[in-house]
Design a protein around this motif. Structure first.
Motif, PDB file in Angstrom:
ATOM      1  N   ASN A  91       7.753   1.694   1.968  1.00  0.00           N
ATOM      2  CA  ASN A  91       6.652   0.938   2.566  1.00  0.00           C
ATOM      3  C   ASN A  91       5.437   1.820   2.798  1.00  0.00           C
ATOM      4  O   ASN A  91       4.292   1.383   2.626  1.00  0.00           O
ATOM      5  N   GLN A  92       5.657   3.066   3.190  1.00  0.00           N
ATOM      6  CA  GLN A  92       4.553   4.004   3.432  1.00  0.00           C
ATOM      7  C   GLN A  92       3.782   4.279   2.138  1.00  0.00           C
ATOM      8  O   GLN A  92       2.555   4.328   2.145  1.00  0.00           O
ATOM      9  N   GLU A  93       4.490   4.422   1.026  1.00  0.00           N
ATOM     10  CA  GLU A  93       3.838   4.647  -0.270  1.00  0.00           C
ATOM     11  C   GLU A  93       3.042   3.422  -0.706  1.00  0.00           C
ATOM     12  O   GLU A  93       1.926   3.539  -1.217  1.00  0.00           O
ATOM     13  N   ILE A  94       3.611   2.257  -0.487  1.00  0.00           N
ATOM     14  CA  ILE A  94       2.909   1.007  -0.828  1.00  0.00           C
ATOM     15  C   ILE A  94       1.652   0.867   0.020  1.00  0.00           C
ATOM     16  O   ILE A  94       0.581   0.540  -0.490  1.00  0.00           O
ATOM     17  N   LEU A  95       1.756   1.158   1.316  1.00  0.00           N
ATOM     18  CA  LEU A  95       0.606   1.078   2.208  1.00  0.00           C
ATOM     19  C   LEU A  95      -0.485   2.052   1.770  1.00  0.00           C
ATOM     20  O   LEU A  95      -1.674   1.701   1.743  1.00  0.00           O
ATOM     21  N   HIS A  96      -0.111   3.252   1.407  1.00  0.00           N
ATOM     22  CA  HIS A  96      -1.072   4.249   0.926  1.00  0.00           C
ATOM     23  C   HIS A  96      -1.794   3.736  -0.319  1.00  0.00           C
ATOM     24  O   HIS A  96      -3.027   3.817  -0.413  1.00  0.00           O
ATOM     25  N   GLN A  97      -1.062   3.192  -1.273  1.00  0.00           N
ATOM     26  CA  GLN A  97      -1.668   2.661  -2.494  1.00  0.00           C
ATOM     27  C   GLN A  97      -2.592   1.485  -2.199  1.00  0.00           C
ATOM     28  O   GLN A  97      -3.671   1.367  -2.779  1.00  0.00           O
ATOM     29  N   LEU A  98      -2.186   0.612  -1.299  1.00  0.00           N
ATOM     30  CA  LEU A  98      -3.037  -0.531  -0.933  1.00  0.00           C
ATOM     31  C   LEU A  98      -4.328  -0.081  -0.265  1.00  0.00           C
ATOM     32  O   LEU A  98      -5.400  -0.643  -0.519  1.00  0.00           O
ATOM     33  N   LYS A  99      -4.253   0.950   0.563  1.00  0.00           N
ATOM     34  CA  LYS A  99      -5.469   1.471   1.198  1.00  0.00           C
ATOM     35  C   LYS A  99      -6.403   2.091   0.164  1.00  0.00           C
ATOM     36  O   LYS A  99      -7.624   1.962   0.270  1.00  0.00           O
ATOM     37  N   GLU A 100      -5.847   2.765  -0.828  1.00  0.00           N
ATOM     38  CA  GLU A 100      -6.667   3.298  -1.921  1.00  0.00           C
ATOM     39  C   GLU A 100      -7.379   2.160  -2.645  1.00  0.00           C
ATOM     40  O   GLU A 100      -8.577   2.223  -2.904  1.00  0.00           O
ATOM     41  N   ILE A 101      -6.637   1.129  -2.977  1.00  0.00           N
ATOM     42  CA  ILE A 101      -7.202  -0.031  -3.678  1.00  0.00           C
ATOM     43  C   ILE A 101      -8.261  -0.697  -2.814  1.00  0.00           C
ATOM     44  O   ILE A 101      -9.346  -1.041  -3.298  1.00  0.00           O
ATOM     45  N   GLN A 102      -7.975  -0.861  -1.539  1.00  0.00           N
ATOM     46  CA  GLN A 102      -8.938  -1.480  -0.622  1.00  0.00           C
ATOM     47  C   GLN A 102     -10.246  -0.686  -0.604  1.00  0.00           C
ATOM     48  O   GLN A 102     -11.333  -1.263  -0.676  1.00  0.00           O
ATOM     49  N   MET A 154     -19.789   2.686   5.710  1.00  0.00           N
ATOM     50  CA  MET A 154     -18.800   3.456   6.472  1.00  0.00           C
ATOM     51  C   MET A 154     -17.375   2.941   6.300  1.00  0.00           C
ATOM     52  O   MET A 154     -16.433   3.720   6.420  1.00  0.00           O
ATOM     53  N   ASP A 155     -17.196   1.661   5.984  1.00  0.00           N
ATOM     54  CA  ASP A 155     -15.838   1.158   5.781  1.00  0.00           C
ATOM     55  C   ASP A 155     -15.175   1.835   4.586  1.00  0.00           C
ATOM     56  O   ASP A 155     -13.970   2.038   4.569  1.00  0.00           O
ATOM     57  N   VAL A 156     -15.962   2.230   3.602  1.00  0.00           N
ATOM     58  CA  VAL A 156     -15.430   2.942   2.445  1.00  0.00           C
ATOM     59  C   VAL A 156     -15.355   4.432   2.741  1.00  0.00           C
ATOM     60  O   VAL A 156     -14.353   5.087   2.484  1.00  0.00           O
ATOM     61  N   LEU A 157     -16.413   4.967   3.304  1.00  0.00           N
ATOM     62  CA  LEU A 157     -16.509   6.407   3.528  1.00  0.00           C
ATOM     63  C   LEU A 157     -15.471   6.917   4.521  1.00  0.00           C
ATOM     64  O   LEU A 157     -14.946   8.010   4.359  1.00  0.00           O
ATOM     65  N   SER A 158     -15.178   6.147   5.547  1.00  0.00           N
ATOM     66  CA  SER A 158     -14.227   6.599   6.553  1.00  0.00           C
ATOM     67  C   SER A 158     -12.775   6.451   6.112  1.00  0.00           C
ATOM     68  O   SER A 158     -11.876   6.981   6.746  1.00  0.00           O
ATOM     69  N   ASN A 159     -12.535   5.757   4.998  1.00  0.00           N
ATOM     70  CA  ASN A 159     -11.184   5.588   4.470  1.00  0.00           C
ATOM     71  C   ASN A 159     -10.766   6.895   3.784  1.00  0.00           C
ATOM     72  O   ASN A 159     -11.353   7.283   2.784  1.00  0.00           O
TER      73      ASN A 159
END
Length: 137
Positions: free
Chosen positions: A3-14, A122-127
């Motif tokens: 789940n942690q890996e999936i969450l990381h990938q989803l945040k990258e995509i977001q 900032m929503d992109v930059l702070s990610n």
């Protein structure tokens, strides 16, 4: 996959999707500058120090790093190499722009405009998962 890996990938995509949306919106407004998130992050911390008169505390550097999706430990490069952009004050209580750092800030302002830091998405930059994403501002 965990789940942690999936969450990381989803945040990258977001972050990438948000960056693309921002770029398209800015393109329509014809005031767009484009750069990668990594380029902007490197310049943003120096710009923050410049806006504070060229001298801040170490704690300020940490706050700036976190604001722009970086780890405070990742800021060591500003102080090293043949031409560091930041240096500690003589009493070690402050972090100050060097002549090289000031020149980098002024070059960035020339290229991106003096208000560039205020136009950032900032929503992109702070990610923290988006260093290679191209943004427009």
């Amino acid at each position: 996959m965990t789940n942690q890996e999936i969450l990381h990938q989803l945040k990258e995509i977001q972050g990438q999707v948000n960056g693309l949306i921002q770029a398209l919106e800015r393109e329509e407004q014809s005031q767009s500058v484009t750069a990668t998130v990594g380029e902007v992050r490197r310049a943003a911390i120096l710009e923050e120090v410049y806006r504070q008169g060229g001298s801040v505390t170490a704690a300020d550097i940490s706050v700036f790093a976190q604001r722009y999706g970086r780890s405070p430990r990742s800021c060591g490069g500003y102080y090293s190499g043949a031409a560091p952009s930041l240096a500690a004050s003589e009493d070690k209580t402050r972090r100050e722009l060097t002549a090289v750092g000031t020149e980098l800030v002024l070059e960035t302002r020339e290229k991106w405009g003096e208000d560039w830091l205020d136009r950032l998405p900032m929503d992109v930059l702070s990610n923290p998962h988006t260093p290679d994403t191209t943004i427009a501002f």
